[in-house]
Design a protein around this motif. Structure first.
Motif, PDB file in Angstrom:
ATOM      1  N   HIS A  41      -2.623   9.483 -10.575  1.00 46.25           N
ATOM      2  CA  HIS A  41      -3.554   8.691  -9.864  1.00 46.25           C
ATOM      3  C   HIS A  41      -3.232   8.770  -8.403  1.00 46.25           C
ATOM      4  N   LEU A  42      -1.855   8.341  -8.101  1.00 47.18           N
ATOM      5  CA  LEU A  42      -1.517   8.415  -6.515  1.00 47.18           C
ATOM      6  C   LEU A  42      -1.982   9.932  -5.984  1.00 47.18           C
ATOM      7  N   ARG A  43      -1.395  10.938  -6.516  1.00 48.23           N
ATOM      8  CA  ARG A  43      -1.862  12.366  -5.813  1.00 48.23           C
ATOM      9  C   ARG A  43      -3.447  12.492  -5.652  1.00 48.23           C
ATOM     10  N   ARG A  44      -4.308  12.099  -6.519  1.00 50.86           N
ATOM     11  CA  ARG A  44      -5.568  12.041  -6.379  1.00 50.86           C
ATOM     12  C   ARG A  44      -6.063  10.910  -5.456  1.00 50.86           C
ATOM     13  N   GLY A  45      -5.445  10.190  -5.038  1.00 48.36           N
ATOM     14  CA  GLY A  45      -5.917   9.001  -3.990  1.00 48.36           C
ATOM     15  C   GLY A  45      -6.426   7.638  -4.822  1.00 48.36           C
ATOM     16  N   PHE A  46      -6.291   7.445  -5.946  1.00 49.88           N
ATOM     17  CA  PHE A  46      -6.950   6.484  -6.953  1.00 49.88           C
ATOM     18  C   PHE A  46      -6.215   5.187  -6.728  1.00 49.88           C
ATOM     19  N   VAL A  47      -4.866   5.185  -5.990  1.00 44.79           N
ATOM     20  CA  VAL A  47      -4.181   3.868  -5.923  1.00 44.79           C
ATOM     21  C   VAL A  47      -4.204   3.460  -4.517  1.00 44.79           C
ATOM     22  N   ARG A  48      -4.447   2.281  -4.363  1.00 45.44           N
ATOM     23  CA  ARG A  48      -4.617   1.616  -2.912  1.00 45.44           C
ATOM     24  C   ARG A  48      -3.586   0.525  -2.834  1.00 45.44           C
ATOM     25  N   SER A  49      -2.604   0.340  -2.122  1.00 45.12           N
ATOM     26  CA  SER A  49      -1.642  -0.647  -1.884  1.00 45.12           C
ATOM     27  C   SER A  49      -1.817  -1.324  -0.423  1.00 45.12           C
ATOM     28  N   LYS A  50      -1.232  -2.577  -0.422  1.00 47.13           N
ATOM     29  CA  LYS A  50      -1.177  -3.263   0.610  1.00 47.13           C
ATOM     30  C   LYS A  50      -0.023  -4.183   0.552  1.00 47.13           C
ATOM     31  N   VAL A  51       0.857  -4.402   1.677  1.00 42.06           N
ATOM     32  CA  VAL A  51       2.113  -5.557   1.735  1.00 42.06           C
ATOM     33  C   VAL A  51       1.745  -6.314   2.798  1.00 42.06           C
ATOM     34  N   GLU A  52       1.844  -7.744   2.453  1.00 38.60           N
ATOM     35  CA  GLU A  52       1.720  -8.670   3.446  1.00 38.60           C
ATOM     36  C   GLU A  52       3.087  -9.561   3.496  1.00 38.60           C
ATOM     37  N   ILE A  53       3.320  -9.806   4.857  1.00 37.07           N
ATOM     38  CA  ILE A  53       4.782 -10.442   5.199  1.00 37.07           C
ATOM     39  C   ILE A  53       4.109 -11.873   5.306  1.00 37.07           C
ATOM     40  N   GLY A  54       5.045 -13.024   4.514  1.00 36.91           N
ATOM     41  CA  GLY A  54       4.926 -14.220   4.676  1.00 36.91           C
ATOM     42  C   GLY A  54       5.208 -14.716   5.809  1.00 36.91           C
ATOM     43  N   THR A  55       4.382 -15.850   6.228  1.00 36.44           N
ATOM     44  CA  THR A  55       4.936 -16.468   7.499  1.00 36.44           C
ATOM     45  C   THR A  55       4.853 -17.883   7.224  1.00 36.44           C
ATOM     46  N   GLY A  56       5.231 -18.795   8.054  1.00 38.15           N
ATOM     47  CA  GLY A  56       5.385 -20.184   8.027  1.00 38.15           C
ATOM     48  C   GLY A  56       5.687 -20.620   6.537  1.00 38.15           C
ATOM     49  N   ASP A  57       5.290 -21.453   5.576  1.00 35.53           N
ATOM     50  CA  ASP A  57       5.863 -21.995   4.502  1.00 35.53           C
ATOM     51  C   ASP A  57       6.217 -20.682   3.659  1.00 35.53           C
ATOM     52  N   ASP A  58       5.515 -19.548   3.734  1.00 34.54           N
ATOM     53  CA  ASP A  58       5.849 -18.533   2.924  1.00 34.54           C
ATOM     54  C   ASP A  58       6.759 -17.539   3.577  1.00 34.54           C
ATOM     55  N   ALA A  59       7.490 -17.624   4.777  1.00 36.28           N
ATOM     56  CA  ALA A  59       8.335 -16.807   5.278  1.00 36.28           C
ATOM     57  C   ALA A  59       9.438 -16.445   4.561  1.00 36.28           C
ATOM     58  N   GLY A  60       9.848 -15.135   4.505  1.00 36.71           N
ATOM     59  CA  GLY A  60      10.668 -14.615   3.477  1.00 36.71           C
ATOM     60  C   GLY A  60      10.374 -14.279   2.224  1.00 36.71           C
ATOM     61  N   THR A  61       8.973 -14.205   2.094  1.00 37.00           N
ATOM     62  CA  THR A  61       8.287 -13.360   1.171  1.00 37.00           C
ATOM     63  C   THR A  61       7.051 -12.410   1.408  1.00 37.00           C
ATOM     64  N   ARG A  62       7.065 -11.437   0.549  1.00 36.10           N
ATOM     65  CA  ARG A  62       5.999 -10.510   0.713  1.00 36.10           C
ATOM     66  C   ARG A  62       5.124 -10.658  -0.313  1.00 36.10           C
ATOM     67  N   ARG A  63       3.664 -10.139  -0.109  1.00 39.43           N
ATOM     68  CA  ARG A  63       2.825 -10.146  -1.234  1.00 39.43           C
ATOM     69  C   ARG A  63       2.398  -8.446  -1.148  1.00 39.43           C
ATOM     70  N   LEU A  64       2.653  -8.060  -2.570  1.00 43.21           N
ATOM     71  CA  LEU A  64       2.186  -6.575  -2.935  1.00 43.21           C
ATOM     72  C   LEU A  64       1.072  -6.702  -3.665  1.00 43.21           C
ATOM     73  N   SER A  65       0.160  -5.710  -2.962  1.00 40.63           N
ATOM     74  CA  SER A  65      -1.190  -5.742  -3.823  1.00 40.63           C
ATOM     75  C   SER A  65      -1.304  -4.085  -3.997  1.00 40.63           C
ATOM     76  N   VAL A  66      -1.520  -3.989  -5.288  1.00 39.63           N
ATOM     77  CA  VAL A  66      -1.839  -2.640  -5.754  1.00 39.63           C
ATOM     78  C   VAL A  66      -3.100  -2.581  -6.474  1.00 39.63           C
ATOM     79  N   ARG A  67      -3.979  -1.759  -6.161  1.00 40.34           N
ATOM     80  CA  ARG A  67      -5.240  -1.332  -6.772  1.00 40.34           C
ATOM     81  C   ARG A  67      -5.331  -0.167  -7.325  1.00 40.34           C
TER      82      ARG A  67
END
Length: 100
Positions: A41-67
């Motif tokens: 699926h990765l090779r075919r481009g069927f996987v999308r991902s995003k990493v968001e870095i937490g700020t404020g109250d969420d500092a020190g965390t990351r949100r990983l989203s994979v579709r």
């Protein structure tokens, strides 16, 4: 479906630049796939991902989203790559499982 983990074992590694790296077997399992099928699926481009870095109250965390298709796996991880929470969402679905 949201899940908190009492065992904060790291499922993720970190690259030297601090970016999270998800093991293919771990990610494949979240989607009910084999690692080979996930890599296909990765090779075919069927996987999308995003990493968001937490700020404020969420500092020190990351949100990983994979579709993949209509499924979106979202995990909140701490600085060590330990999963704090994760959930699977389905695009096109309203809260409660009704079509949106």
């Amino acid at each position: 479906m949201s899940e908190d983990f009492a065992d904060r074992t790291s499922l993720f590694g970190l690259q030297t630049d601090g970016s999270p790296v998800v093991d293919a077997a771990v990610l494949a399992g979240r989607f009910g796939l084999t690692p080979d099928l996930l890599l296909d699926h990765l090779r075919r481009g069927f996987v999308r991902s995003k990493v968001e870095i937490g700020t404020g109250d969420d500092a020190g965390t990351r949100r990983l989203s994979v579709r993949i298709g209509n499924r979106i796996w979202i995990a909140i991880v701490d600085e060590d790559g330990c999963v704090l929470s994760e959930e699977m969402q389905f695009s096109g679905m309203a809260p409660g499982g009704e079509r949106g």
